[in-house]
Design a protein around this motif. Structure first.
Motif, PDB file in Angstrom:
ATOM      1  N   ILE A 213       0.830  -1.202   0.000  1.00 43.68           N
ATOM      2  CA  ILE A 213       0.000   0.000   0.000  1.00 43.68           C
ATOM      3  C   ILE A 213       0.864   1.250   0.000  1.00 43.68           C
ATOM      4  O   ILE A 213       0.660   2.183  -0.790  1.00 43.68           O
ATOM      5  N   SER A 214       1.869   1.284   0.864  1.00 38.78           N
ATOM      6  CA  SER A 214       2.702   2.488   0.990  1.00 38.78           C
ATOM      7  C   SER A 214       3.583   2.688  -0.244  1.00 38.78           C
ATOM      8  O   SER A 214       3.706   3.801  -0.768  1.00 38.78           O
ATOM      9  N   ARG A 215       4.191   1.595  -0.731  1.00 32.94           N
ATOM     10  CA  ARG A 215       5.030   1.720  -1.922  1.00 32.94           C
ATOM     11  C   ARG A 215       4.172   1.952  -3.170  1.00 32.94           C
ATOM     12  O   ARG A 215       4.555   2.677  -4.088  1.00 32.94           O
ATOM     13  N   GLY A 216       3.000   1.346  -3.185  1.00 32.26           N
ATOM     14  CA  GLY A 216       2.087   1.569  -4.293  1.00 32.26           C
ATOM     15  C   GLY A 216       1.575   2.999  -4.329  1.00 32.26           C
ATOM     16  O   GLY A 216       1.409   3.587  -5.404  1.00 32.26           O
ATOM     17  N   PHE A 217       1.344   3.561  -3.157  1.00 37.07           N
ATOM     18  CA  PHE A 217       0.907   4.961  -3.095  1.00 37.07           C
ATOM     19  C   PHE A 217       1.964   5.878  -3.693  1.00 37.07           C
ATOM     20  O   PHE A 217       1.638   6.874  -4.357  1.00 37.07           O
ATOM     21  N   LEU A 218       3.220   5.557  -3.475  1.00 37.35           N
ATOM     22  CA  LEU A 218       4.301   6.350  -4.054  1.00 37.35           C
ATOM     23  C   LEU A 218       4.257   6.278  -5.584  1.00 37.35           C
ATOM     24  O   LEU A 218       4.407   7.292  -6.272  1.00 37.35           O
ATOM     25  N   GLU A 219       4.046   5.088  -6.122  1.00 36.34           N
ATOM     26  CA  GLU A 219       3.944   4.940  -7.578  1.00 36.34           C
ATOM     27  C   GLU A 219       2.753   5.732  -8.120  1.00 36.34           C
ATOM     28  O   GLU A 219       2.855   6.416  -9.147  1.00 36.34           O
ATOM     29  N   GLU A 324      14.888   5.196   1.093  1.00 35.69           N
ATOM     30  CA  GLU A 324      13.556   5.766   0.981  1.00 35.69           C
ATOM     31  C   GLU A 324      13.578   7.279   1.187  1.00 35.69           C
ATOM     32  O   GLU A 324      12.783   8.008   0.597  1.00 35.69           O
ATOM     33  N   ASP A 325      14.493   7.778   2.013  1.00 35.31           N
ATOM     34  CA  ASP A 325      14.533   9.207   2.299  1.00 35.31           C
ATOM     35  C   ASP A 325      15.086  10.021   1.137  1.00 35.31           C
ATOM     36  O   ASP A 325      15.080  11.251   1.170  1.00 35.31           O
ATOM     37  N   LEU A 326      15.568   9.350   0.064  1.00 37.88           N
ATOM     38  CA  LEU A 326      16.083  10.067  -1.094  1.00 37.88           C
ATOM     39  C   LEU A 326      15.005  10.302  -2.141  1.00 37.88           C
ATOM     40  O   LEU A 326      15.246  10.940  -3.158  1.00 37.88           O
ATOM     41  N   GLU A 327      13.804   9.795  -1.876  1.00 37.98           N
ATOM     42  CA  GLU A 327      12.736   9.862  -2.858  1.00 37.98           C
ATOM     43  C   GLU A 327      11.765  10.992  -2.548  1.00 37.98           C
ATOM     44  O   GLU A 327      11.675  11.477  -1.431  1.00 37.98           O
ATOM     45  N   GLY A 328      11.017  11.412  -3.586  1.00 38.16           N
ATOM     46  CA  GLY A 328       9.880  12.273  -3.355  1.00 38.16           C
ATOM     47  C   GLY A 328       9.959  13.689  -3.847  1.00 38.16           C
ATOM     48  O   GLY A 328       9.007  14.440  -3.730  1.00 38.16           O
ATOM     49  N   ARG A 329      11.073  14.132  -4.428  1.00 41.57           N
ATOM     50  CA  ARG A 329      11.192  15.524  -4.857  1.00 41.57           C
ATOM     51  C   ARG A 329      10.644  15.750  -6.267  1.00 41.57           C
ATOM     52  O   ARG A 329       9.714  16.501  -6.471  1.00 41.57           O
ATOM     53  N   ASP A 330      11.251  15.105  -7.230  1.00 41.70           N
ATOM     54  CA  ASP A 330      10.892  15.306  -8.630  1.00 41.70           C
ATOM     55  C   ASP A 330      10.354  13.998  -9.190  1.00 41.70           C
ATOM     56  O   ASP A 330      11.083  13.020  -9.307  1.00 41.70           O
ATOM     57  N   SER A 331       9.055  13.982  -9.537  1.00 43.94           N
ATOM     58  CA  SER A 331       8.409  12.726  -9.926  1.00 43.94           C
ATOM     59  C   SER A 331       9.058  12.098 -11.154  1.00 43.94           C
ATOM     60  O   SER A 331       8.984  10.900 -11.349  1.00 43.94           O
ATOM     61  N   LYS A 332       9.684  12.870 -11.998  1.00 46.88           N
ATOM     62  CA  LYS A 332      10.274  12.326 -13.213  1.00 46.88           C
ATOM     63  C   LYS A 332      11.658  11.743 -12.952  1.00 46.88           C
ATOM     64  O   LYS A 332      12.212  11.038 -13.773  1.00 46.88           O
ATOM     65  N   ARG A 333      12.226  12.039 -11.786  1.00 47.96           N
ATOM     66  CA  ARG A 333      13.563  11.535 -11.491  1.00 47.96           C
ATOM     67  C   ARG A 333      13.565  10.535 -10.348  1.00 47.96           C
ATOM     68  O   ARG A 333      14.574   9.928 -10.033  1.00 47.96           O
ATOM     69  N   GLU A 334      12.421  10.380  -9.679  1.00 50.61           N
ATOM     70  CA  GLU A 334      12.373   9.485  -8.538  1.00 50.61           C
ATOM     71  C   GLU A 334      12.614   8.049  -8.975  1.00 50.61           C
ATOM     72  O   GLU A 334      12.167   7.616 -10.026  1.00 50.61           O
ATOM     73  N   GLN A 335      13.312   7.319  -8.147  1.00 53.96           N
ATOM     74  CA  GLN A 335      13.559   5.911  -8.421  1.00 53.96           C
ATOM     75  C   GLN A 335      13.260   5.118  -7.154  1.00 53.96           C
ATOM     76  O   GLN A 335      13.472   5.572  -6.051  1.00 53.96           O
ATOM     77  N   LEU A 336      12.771   3.906  -7.342  1.00 58.21           N
ATOM     78  CA  LEU A 336      12.562   3.031  -6.177  1.00 58.21           C
ATOM     79  C   LEU A 336      13.892   2.486  -5.702  1.00 58.21           C
ATOM     80  O   LEU A 336      14.734   2.130  -6.535  1.00 58.21           O
TER      81      LEU A 336
END
Length: 336
Positions: A213-219, A324-336
């Motif tokens: 749920i949490s990782r899917g919400f990020l996607e 996980e703390d490196l994610e969330g700024r730019d949706s086009k550059r975010e990586q899992l």
């Protein structure tokens, strides 16, 4: 003030909305696909096929004709998302300039790979278009239990006005101008509900479900933002709220479909599961924007028969670990 509201589509959700809006004194007409269904609901005062046990008020009219649309102030479309385009074409001759249409289905049209509001804008540009979405099961709304949803359009004043009309004592309708955010939240949560259902069917435990749920919400958030949505919309009713509801309750068709997939059982009883159609479109959109969506991708592979649910779990668990703390700024550059 009473308004004339026509609801096209006498499924569970359309019937529930008829009950809710009818309780406020609006003049409601429920439009069915065929005369037999209309006569059955009209004479028995309940929709036993889609919403058994719920009695419709006598004030709600039921018909299979479209003439009623000509004199309606508000027209709500509650047909399956994949049938919306053809339904709108069928209704074209009966629609009047300036009418408000409310799109109540959650999904992306697989054939055109566009949202329902985009289809409505292309086919009926002279109509006021709104989208309604949020965490709400039909049986709860029909029974008058508290629920909250979001109504969105590009025009704030008109949306506020219509939200007030469609709100009842128990159904709260919040307004938004983020149309794409509300639409994508409602559509993408269906795919993720299938994923969590698969985990339930495999008996992977609630910890695994929470992770999905949490990782899917990020996607879901990345994809929606890439398409122009606002991040805060995805954290609201039509995003996180709807996701949380549909990933844990058997009333969710997509969740149940996932459970059946995980159990390896026959799933032919769920032909209208919108997440099936949305999954492939979502994967294509993600590829266009160079966004990694491993959960959505995995659901596609399972639906297409490329991998089994067990193989899919092994694949997801073998992905490289990242911060996980490196994610969330730019949706086009975010990586899992």
């Amino acid at each position: 003030m009473s308004h004339r509201i026509a609801i096209i589509g006498a499924g569970a959700w359309g019937t529930a909305l008829a009950c809710a809006w009818g309780s406020k004194g609006h003049k409601i007409t429920l439009v069915t696909r065929d005369a037999r269904t209309a006569e059955s609901i009209r004479s028995n005062r309940h929709n036993n096929q889609c919403l058994p046990g719920i009695m419709l008020p006598n004030s709600i009219e039921v018909t299979n004709g479209h003439n009623v649309l000509k004199n309606s102030d508000i027209i709500a479309f509650s047909t399956p998302a994949q049938a919306f385009s053809e339904t709108l074409k069928t209704c074209k001759a009966y629609l009047q300039s300036g009418q408000s249409i409310v799109l109540c289905s959650k999904g992306i049209d697989q054939k055109s790979e566009t949202t329902l509001t985009q289809i409505a804008r292309e086919q009926q540009p002279y109509l006021c278009r709104f989208v309604l979405s949020g965490p709400s099961f039909a049986v709860d709304v029909a029974n008058g239990l508290p629920a909250a949803v979001t109504l969105a359009s590009s025009q704030r004043k008109k949306t506020d006005w219509l939200a007030g009309i469609l709100s009842t004592e128990r159904l709260r309708v919040y307004s938004s101008t983020d149309v794409i955010g509300v639409e994508m939240g409602g559509a993408l949560k269906n795919v993720l509900a299938i994923a969590v259902g698969i985990a339930r069917g495999l008996k992977l435990g609630v910890s695994a479900e929470a992770a999905l749920i949490s990782r899917g919400f990020l996607e879901m958030t990345r994809l929606a933002i890439a398409m122009g949505a606002r991040r805060e919309t995805l954290t609201g009713l039509s995003g996180l709220g709807d996701l949380a509801l549909c990933c844990a309750n058997p009333q969710s068709r997509n969740f149940c479909y996932g459970i059946i997939l995980g159990q390896g059982k026959n799933n032919t009883h769920y032909p209208l599961t919108e997440g099936i159609f949305t999954a492939d479109v979502a994967r294509k959109v993600a590829k266009q924007h160079n966004i990694e969506v491993p959960i959505i991708e995995t659901v596609c592979q399972i639906l297409n028969g490329q991998v089994t649910p067990i193989e899919a779990v092994s694949h997801l668990l073998s992905r490289p670990l990242k911060g996980e703390d490196l994610e969330g700024r730019d949706s086009k550059r975010e990586q899992l």
